[in-house]
Scaffold this motif. Sequence first.
Motif, mmCIF file in Angstrom:
data_model
loop_
_atom_site.group_PDB
_atom_site.id
_atom_site.type_symbol
_atom_site.label_atom_id
_atom_site.label_comp_id
_atom_site.label_asym_id
_atom_site.label_seq_id
_atom_site.Cartn_x
_atom_site.Cartn_y
_atom_site.Cartn_z
ATOM 1 N N TYR A 107 0.838 -1.211 0.000
ATOM 2 C CA TYR A 107 0.000 0.000 0.000
ATOM 3 C C TYR A 107 0.871 1.258 0.000
ATOM 4 N N CYS A 108 1.971 1.220 0.756
ATOM 5 C CA CYS A 108 2.848 2.398 0.900
ATOM 6 C C CYS A 108 4.072 2.338 -0.018
ATOM 7 N N HIS A 109 4.094 1.356 -0.916
ATOM 8 C CA HIS A 109 5.259 1.045 -1.736
ATOM 9 C C HIS A 109 5.892 2.270 -2.402
ATOM 10 N N ASP A 110 5.077 3.046 -3.108
ATOM 11 C CA ASP A 110 5.616 4.146 -3.916
ATOM 12 C C ASP A 110 6.275 5.227 -3.066
ATOM 13 N N ASP A 111 5.791 5.408 -1.840
ATOM 14 C CA ASP A 111 6.430 6.375 -0.930
ATOM 15 C C ASP A 111 7.696 5.785 -0.322
ATOM 16 N N LEU A 112 7.629 4.514 0.079
ATOM 17 C CA LEU A 112 8.757 3.893 0.783
ATOM 18 C C LEU A 112 10.013 3.798 -0.084
ATOM 19 N N VAL A 113 9.844 3.520 -1.376
ATOM 20 C CA VAL A 113 11.027 3.339 -2.244
ATOM 21 C C VAL A 113 11.814 4.634 -2.447
ATOM 22 N N LYS A 114 11.220 5.780 -2.060
ATOM 23 C CA LYS A 114 11.915 7.072 -2.247
ATOM 24 C C LYS A 114 12.666 7.518 -0.988
ATOM 25 N N LEU A 115 12.436 6.838 0.136
ATOM 26 C CA LEU A 115 12.933 7.369 1.410
ATOM 27 C C LEU A 115 14.335 6.881 1.765
ATOM 28 N N PRO A 116 15.158 7.781 2.330
ATOM 29 C CA PRO A 116 16.469 7.364 2.847
ATOM 30 C C PRO A 116 16.303 6.677 4.209
ATOM 31 N N PHE A 117 17.370 6.101 4.716
ATOM 32 C CA PHE A 117 17.355 5.224 5.893
ATOM 33 C C PHE A 117 16.510 5.761 7.067
ATOM 34 N N GLU A 118 16.850 6.956 7.594
ATOM 35 C CA GLU A 118 16.177 7.444 8.807
ATOM 36 C C GLU A 118 14.673 7.606 8.599
ATOM 37 N N LYS A 119 14.313 8.210 7.456
ATOM 38 C CA LYS A 119 12.881 8.425 7.182
ATOM 39 C C LYS A 119 12.168 7.117 6.890
ATOM 40 N N LEU A 120 12.893 6.182 6.319
ATOM 41 C CA LEU A 120 12.334 4.865 6.007
ATOM 42 C C LEU A 120 11.988 4.114 7.297
ATOM 43 N N ILE A 121 12.914 4.117 8.240
ATOM 44 C CA ILE A 121 12.664 3.473 9.538
ATOM 45 C C ILE A 121 11.448 4.087 10.214
ATOM 46 N N GLN A 122 11.388 5.412 10.187
ATOM 47 C CA GLN A 122 10.263 6.122 10.809
ATOM 48 C C GLN A 122 8.942 5.739 10.137
ATOM 49 N N ALA A 123 8.949 5.702 8.806
ATOM 50 C CA ALA A 123 7.729 5.363 8.058
ATOM 51 C C ALA A 123 7.286 3.927 8.327
ATOM 52 N N LEU A 124 8.240 3.005 8.480
ATOM 53 C CA LEU A 124 7.908 1.598 8.717
ATOM 54 C C LEU A 124 7.385 1.350 10.134
ATOM 55 N N ARG A 125 7.617 2.308 11.016
ATOM 56 C CA ARG A 125 7.101 2.184 12.385
ATOM 57 C C ARG A 125 5.867 3.043 12.611
ATOM 58 N N ASN A 126 5.549 3.907 11.637
ATOM 59 C CA ASN A 126 4.381 4.806 11.760
ATOM 60 C C ASN A 126 3.682 4.896 10.411
ATOM 61 N N PHE A 127 2.862 3.916 10.122
ATOM 62 C CA PHE A 127 2.168 3.915 8.833
ATOM 63 C C PHE A 127 1.055 4.972 8.838
ATOM 64 N N PRO A 128 0.742 5.555 7.670
ATOM 65 C CA PRO A 128 -0.308 6.581 7.621
ATOM 66 C C PRO A 128 -1.682 6.000 7.971
ATOM 67 N N GLU A 129 -2.560 6.894 8.426
ATOM 68 C CA GLU A 129 -3.887 6.474 8.897
ATOM 69 C C GLU A 129 -4.675 5.740 7.814
ATOM 70 N N ASP A 130 -4.585 6.217 6.562
ATOM 71 C CA ASP A 130 -5.374 5.582 5.497
ATOM 72 C C ASP A 130 -4.912 4.149 5.225
ATOM 73 N N ALA A 131 -3.635 3.846 5.529
ATOM 74 C CA ALA A 131 -3.134 2.472 5.347
ATOM 75 C C ALA A 131 -3.682 1.533 6.406
ATOM 76 N N MET A 132 -4.162 2.109 7.507
ATOM 77 C CA MET A 132 -4.626 1.315 8.656
ATOM 78 C C MET A 132 -6.137 1.063 8.641
ATOM 79 N N ASP A 133 -6.798 1.405 7.562
ATOM 80 C CA ASP A 133 -8.239 1.176 7.478
ATOM 81 C C ASP A 133 -8.491 -0.302 7.174
ATOM 82 N N PRO A 134 -9.132 -1.032 8.106
ATOM 83 C CA PRO A 134 -9.326 -2.478 7.895
ATOM 84 C C PRO A 134 -10.040 -2.813 6.588
#
Length: 355
Positions: free
Chosen positions: A287-314
């Motif tokens: 779901y977050c693929h297109d954003d994740l592939v652009k991020l450098p290490f620090e921001k990537l780690i942060q994104a993988l531990r804090n997914f956006p609200e719309d990604a969390m909709d069951p």
Amino acid sequence: MEKKRTDDSEPGPVPPLRLDRFGFLKQEPSPDGLPKGRSAFECEREERRVRKWRKMIGVGGSDWKYYLRRKPHVVKRRIRKGIPDCLRGLVWQLISGSRDLLLMNPGVYEQLVIYETSASELDIIRDISRTFPSHVFFQQRHGPGQRSLYNVLKAYSVFDRDVGYVQGMGFLAGLLLLYMSEEDAFWLLVALLKGAVHAPMEGLYQVGLPLVQQYLFQFDQLVRDQLPKLGEHFTEEMINPSMYASQWFITVFSYSFPFHLALRIWDVFLHEGVKIVFKVGLALLKYCHDDLVKLPFEKLIQALRNFPEDAMDPDTLLPMAYSIKVSRCLEDLKHQYDKKNGKNLKPSKDEKPAG
């Protein structure tokens, strides 16, 4: 003449706690300052679902096994849509096999809680306040929720001294206690860790976390196979699943994910086994693929531990997860992992060719 008090030393009325429908403290008010209720249509739809489920399981679960044998696909479909909250505790006990364990072991839980001692008691006491700290049931220090959580974890640490107690177990027990009694929660914990229906989970909590290591190996390979561009980016940025996915497996998404999503995952997890954790993890990354592939290490780690609200909709995430096939790959990868680590090759209970 007596002067009137002008100071603010007397406390005013304490405002009531603002809780969501699951009992968690609300972080922010809704825009109009009022809690949002369900529409009449939603309430009516929920009542229809509850009636269907009551008919399916029978009084106290008496028809469950018969219905499951006769219409397994209907059961699977309804569980994937979400178990009605008012029946969740009972249905979880039925699908996990814990109700049978409870009936076969009368008085055992009481014996473990009252008469046995555990080497883990101080560790459990220290960790209890960290389990769902924003839930009204567990908030009060030494209150009924914390006492129940202590009892369940202490009883398990005595019941299985090889595993004892590990911190992540508190989130499993805490989640169960929100839907059932102490004794019921204890036996469901036993059913999960000892493998009453699916592969045992105890390896998630044993010394060295052997099952966590296996699952992370499998997940890493699945990402590389199914999301190759993201897998390559993870390699370049030196990201591995132990940096973000360990808690997914150790707490089955109950640690830091929205509670309404965790419940829906648990419905499926108890019925279908651990493969849903892999599917949900892959669906989140997809779901977050297109954003994740652009991020450098620090921001990537942060994104993988804090997914956006719309990604969390069951209703968005779970259909995506159900469409991902992992069973055959998981079986092959388990054999690879065992071979790599010199283990005996035995098929696990969860290894089935479909889904």
